[in-house]
Motif scaffolding. Structure first.
Motif, short mmCIF file in Angstrom:
data_model
loop_
_atom_site.label_atom_id
_atom_site.label_comp_id
_atom_site.label_asym_id
_atom_site.label_seq_id
_atom_site.Cartn_x
_atom_site.Cartn_y
_atom_site.Cartn_z
N LEU A 271 0.83 -1.21 0.00
CA LEU A 271 0.00 0.00 0.00
C LEU A 271 0.86 1.25 0.00
O LEU A 271 1.95 1.29 0.57
N TRP A 272 0.33 2.30 -0.62
CA TRP A 272 1.00 3.60 -0.64
C TRP A 272 0.75 4.31 0.70
O TRP A 272 -0.38 4.30 1.21
N SER A 273 1.77 4.91 1.26
CA SER A 273 1.60 5.71 2.49
C SER A 273 2.74 6.72 2.55
O SER A 273 3.74 6.57 1.84
N PRO A 274 2.64 7.75 3.41
CA PRO A 274 3.75 8.71 3.53
C PRO A 274 5.06 8.02 3.93
O PRO A 274 6.13 8.41 3.48
N GLU A 275 4.97 6.97 4.75
CA GLU A 275 6.19 6.27 5.18
C GLU A 275 6.79 5.45 4.04
O GLU A 275 8.00 5.27 3.98
N ASN A 276 5.93 4.93 3.17
CA ASN A 276 6.40 4.11 2.06
C ASN A 276 5.57 4.43 0.81
O ASN A 276 4.59 3.75 0.51
N LEU A 309 -6.00 6.11 7.27
CA LEU A 309 -5.28 5.86 6.02
C LEU A 309 -4.90 4.39 6.02
O LEU A 309 -4.24 3.93 6.96
N ASN A 310 -5.32 3.66 5.01
CA ASN A 310 -5.11 2.21 4.96
C ASN A 310 -5.59 1.54 6.25
O ASN A 310 -4.94 0.64 6.79
N GLY A 311 -6.68 2.05 6.80
CA GLY A 311 -7.28 1.45 7.98
C GLY A 311 -6.68 1.89 9.31
O GLY A 311 -7.17 1.52 10.36
N LYS A 312 -5.61 2.72 9.27
CA LYS A 312 -4.97 3.13 10.53
C LYS A 312 -5.11 4.63 10.75
O LYS A 312 -4.99 5.42 9.81
N PRO A 313 -5.33 5.06 12.01
CA PRO A 313 -5.49 6.49 12.28
C PRO A 313 -4.26 7.29 11.85
O PRO A 313 -3.13 6.84 12.06
N VAL A 314 -4.51 8.43 11.24
CA VAL A 314 -3.39 9.29 10.83
C VAL A 314 -3.67 10.70 11.32
O VAL A 314 -4.81 11.16 11.27
N PHE A 315 -2.64 11.38 11.83
CA PHE A 315 -2.78 12.79 12.18
C PHE A 315 -2.15 13.60 11.05
O PHE A 315 -0.99 13.37 10.68
N LEU A 316 -2.92 14.53 10.50
CA LEU A 316 -2.44 15.27 9.32
C LEU A 316 -1.63 16.48 9.75
O LEU A 316 -2.17 17.51 10.15
N LYS A 317 -0.32 16.31 9.69
CA LYS A 317 0.61 17.38 10.07
C LYS A 317 0.81 18.24 8.83
O LYS A 317 1.65 17.92 7.98
N GLY A 318 0.02 19.28 8.71
CA GLY A 318 -0.05 19.97 7.43
C GLY A 318 0.44 21.40 7.44
O GLY A 318 0.86 21.95 8.47
N ILE A 319 0.35 21.99 6.26
CA ILE A 319 0.63 23.41 6.07
C ILE A 319 -0.13 23.83 4.81
O ILE A 319 -0.30 23.02 3.90
N CYS A 350 6.03 17.93 7.86
CA CYS A 350 4.66 17.72 7.36
C CYS A 350 4.49 16.38 6.67
O CYS A 350 5.40 15.90 5.99
N ASN A 351 3.29 15.83 6.80
CA ASN A 351 2.88 14.70 5.96
C ASN A 351 1.67 15.09 5.12
O ASN A 351 1.04 14.24 4.49
N PHE A 352 1.33 16.40 5.12
CA PHE A 352 0.06 16.84 4.52
C PHE A 352 0.18 18.29 4.08
O PHE A 352 0.82 19.10 4.78
N ILE A 353 -0.43 18.63 2.94
CA ILE A 353 -0.44 20.02 2.47
C ILE A 353 -1.82 20.38 1.98
O ILE A 353 -2.46 19.59 1.27
N ARG A 354 -2.27 21.57 2.35
CA ARG A 354 -3.51 22.09 1.78
C ARG A 354 -3.14 22.93 0.56
O ARG A 354 -2.51 23.99 0.69
N ALA A 552 -7.89 16.08 14.05
CA ALA A 552 -7.25 15.05 13.21
C ALA A 552 -6.17 15.64 12.33
O ALA A 552 -5.54 14.92 11.54
N GLY A 553 -5.97 16.96 12.44
CA GLY A 553 -4.92 17.56 11.63
C GLY A 553 -5.06 19.06 11.55
O GLY A 553 -6.04 19.64 12.06
N MET A 554 -4.09 19.70 10.93
CA MET A 554 -4.14 21.16 10.77
C MET A 554 -3.30 21.58 9.58
O MET A 554 -2.36 20.88 9.18
N THR A 555 -3.67 22.72 9.00
CA THR A 555 -2.88 23.30 7.90
C THR A 555 -2.73 24.80 8.17
O THR A 555 -3.46 25.62 7.61
#
Ligand code: GCB
Length: 602
Positions: A271-276, A309-319, A350-354, A552-555
């Motif tokens: 599966l695709w994820s920020p870690e892989n 994400l892929n069934g596991k909770p993710v916190f969106l560390k965004g900007i 970050c693992n997330f961008i708006r 669950a996250g912020m930008t």
């Protein structure tokens, strides 16, 4: 909280009346990996401030030249100056700095000599805002919307030598456009993204949609489902989808309208994820057409107040981000531009961008796929939209259709956001409900959100417990809101008393907060525009938002300073919104490190 039946019904009626008239123009996706000739570079241009280019004495699209010495032609592309494509015209010539109006661009070229293609298309990544496209003196059509791609077929018109493509672009602002008249960003005009001459066989795969079935996420054998769309007069009966690394070579039946639906069982899918950020080469073959893409597979869902994400909770560390390269003072339009800002975001943790507040260049979405960064994408349904005009709804539907067609196969893109800071009224609620329904009908592989406003405190009494009760959140998967406490209201320590809740069991994203700072201006934490004030504001805001149940996250607003004519404070703003964590010279401000530290704890 309850959207009544009347609003849903009127949204349905608006949508139905539009679907009946939607045009059947071909959309060509994945132009990055097709055979094409780049038409980027220097284009001649003719300024047309009074918009007479299609009428009267200046029919510029004909590219006329005087036939003899007594002939009268009152324009000349040959003698004209040039503009660089892709790029903002405003930042290329001082006399165009605040120009809003029409400019006609001309590019001449010969047919590519080694080509054995059967069909040719002119493709424009984006031109802001209205485009009139002509080729060899013939009108091809028009496109509205400053950030979505479009293409026109030129097979019947192309000749061996001296083709001329003339595109009129008009960036005038108007109340019935998307965005509307006032925005807090620069109205960069012109052909702002790549232009390509695309070559394809007579029948070809114009688009395809492929994704992982959520229902098979927990199974050993997972299922990929999708659809192919072919264009051409002689359609093959079969097409193929090949994924070499997964040993997949699947034959797909094509219906008489060129559509092939499929589902494929796969074992050992990574599966695709920020870690892989695993991407697979996917090959689509139909007749003589063969096309490759790199595609990742993931699922995104919500469960109660969590994003999975892929069934596991993710916190969106965004900007948040605008589609500009501040160092070049231009619209971002290349892989290098994408790498620059994604590099800063990665450094921030970050693992997330708006991607605010309109569709960004395709390069950034493709690069985010490779680098493992999740994305929020949106349309400029932003301040002051004319919700009552059904034509404006058509424009919103068209723009979202173009964006979904372009980015459906990108694993990084997980959220469609349908609005930013718009006040609830019946007309607005019906409009946005129709937009939400349209998106859901095209795409069930992403989540829906909107950057809402929090409720205003009543009776002039400051309320310490804010709610977000915008009725549109009923239609969304994630509740998001913008909040500028400590900047547009109160000082940063006002954050200590405030709390937020929605009363609904859905995840919450803080889609904006922040304050302005001039990089290099140091003072103390109560001096406006200093880096110290911004640093203090970030500390107080982060502590406040951390207390939200279901966060669950912020930008935060925003990664880099960006150009905005709204921001004219001399020696501080000088035309730049200074809420960036990085200056327009690429230098980091103190608050960058506050957020970086916070994300390390998440
Ligand atoms: C907002 C808007 C954003 C502005 C920002 C600001 O709420 O969504 O477009 O740039 O505030 O800086 O005021």
């Amino acid at each position: 909280m309850y959207i009544n039946k009347r609003i849903r019904l009127s949204a349905l009626m608006m949508l139905a009346s539009f679907c009946a008239v939607q045009s059947q123009q071909i959309f060509i996706s994945n132009t990055h990996n097709r055979t094409f000739t780049s038409l980027n570079g220097k284009w001649k241009y003719v300024l047309d401030p009074y918009e007479t280019g299609q009428i009267g004495f200046m029919p510029v699209y004909k590219n006329s030249k005087p036939e003899d010495k007594s002939d009268r032609v009152e324009y000349s592309f040959d003698a004209a100056q040039t503009l660089w494509v892709p790029g903002s015209w405003n930042t290329q010539k001082p006399e165009l700095t605040y120009y809003e109006g029409s400019i006609w661009y001309r590019r001449t070229f010969d047919k590519p000599d080694i080509s054995n293609a059967k069909r040719y298309f002119v493709y424009v990544g984006a031109a802001n805002y209205n485009s009139t496209v002509t080729f060899n003196g013939k009108m091809l059509g028009k496109h509205e919307g400053g950030f979505t791609p479009f293409c026109f077929e030129v097979t019947e018109l192309i000749r061996e030598k001296d083709n001329f493509l003339i595109i009129g672009v008009n960036n005038s602002r108007s109340a019935d456009q998307i965005p509307s008249k006032v925005t807090d960003w620069y109205n960069h005009g012109g052909i702002i993204r790549d232009v390509k001459l695309i070559e394809v066989p007579s029948t070809f795969v114009s688009n395809y949609f492929i994704s992982l079935d959520k229902s098979t996420l927990l199974l050993k054998t997972k299922r990929l489902s999708g659809k192919l769309q072919l264009s051409g007069l002689k359609l093959p009966e079969k097409a193929r989808v090949i994924i070499p690394e997964l040993n997949i070579d699947k034959e797909i039946s094509i219906s008489s309208d060129g559509v092939g639906n499929f589902s494929i069982d796969v074992k050992n899918l990574v599966l695709w994820s920020p870690e892989n950020p695993k991407l697979y080469e996917v090959i689509v073959e139909a007749g003589r057409d063969k096309m490759k893409d790199l595609i990742g597979f993931r699922t995104i869902e919500t469960k109660g107040k969590q994003i999975l994400l892929n069934g596991k909770p993710v916190f969106l560390k965004g900007i948040s981000l605008h589609d500009e390269n501040p160092l070049r003072k231009d619209r971002a339009n290349s892989e290098d531009d994408a790498r620059l800002v994604l590099g800063w975001a990665k450094e921030l943790g970050c693992n997330f961008i708006r991607l605010a507040h309109y569709p960004h260049q395709e390069n950034i979405v493709r690069m985010a796929d490779k680098m493992g960064i999740l994305l929020w994408e949106e349309l400029p349904l932003y301040w002051g939209i004319n919700w009552k005009n059904p034509e404006v709804l058509k424009k919103a539907i068209n723009q979202f259709t173009g964006l979904i067609n372009r980015d459906y196969n990108r694993a990084s893109s997980i959220i469609w956001s349908i609005a930013n800071e718009t006040a609830p009224t019946d007309a607005r609620n019906a409009f946005l409900t129709a937009v939400a329904m349209h998106i859901r009908s095209m795409d069930s592989t992403r989540l829906l959100s909107a950057a809402c406003k929090k409720d205003q405190a009543t009776d002039g009494h400051p309320d310490n417990d804010y709610t977000i009760s915008d009725p549109i959140i009923q239609h969304l998967d994630i509740i998001s809101f913008n909040e500028y406490l400590g900047w547009y209201g109160g000082l940063p320590d006002a954050c200590r008393k405030k709390t937020y809740h929605s009363g609904i069991d859905k995840p919450i994203i803080v889609s904006e907060f922040g304050g302005g700072a001039l990089q290099g201006f140091y003072a103390d934490s109560l001096t406006r525009w200093s880096e110290d004030y911004q640093e203090y504001l970030y500390k107080e805001n982060l502590a406040m938002f951390d207390k939200i149940d279901g966060l669950a996250g912020m930008t935060p607003w925003i990664l880099a300073d960006f150009m905005s004519p709204l921001r004219q404070l001399p020696d501080v703003q000088d035309g730049w919104n200074r809420k960036g964590l990085v200056s327009e010279k690429g230098l980091k401000k103190k608050a960058f490190y506050v957020l970086q530290k916070y994300y390390m704890t998440k």
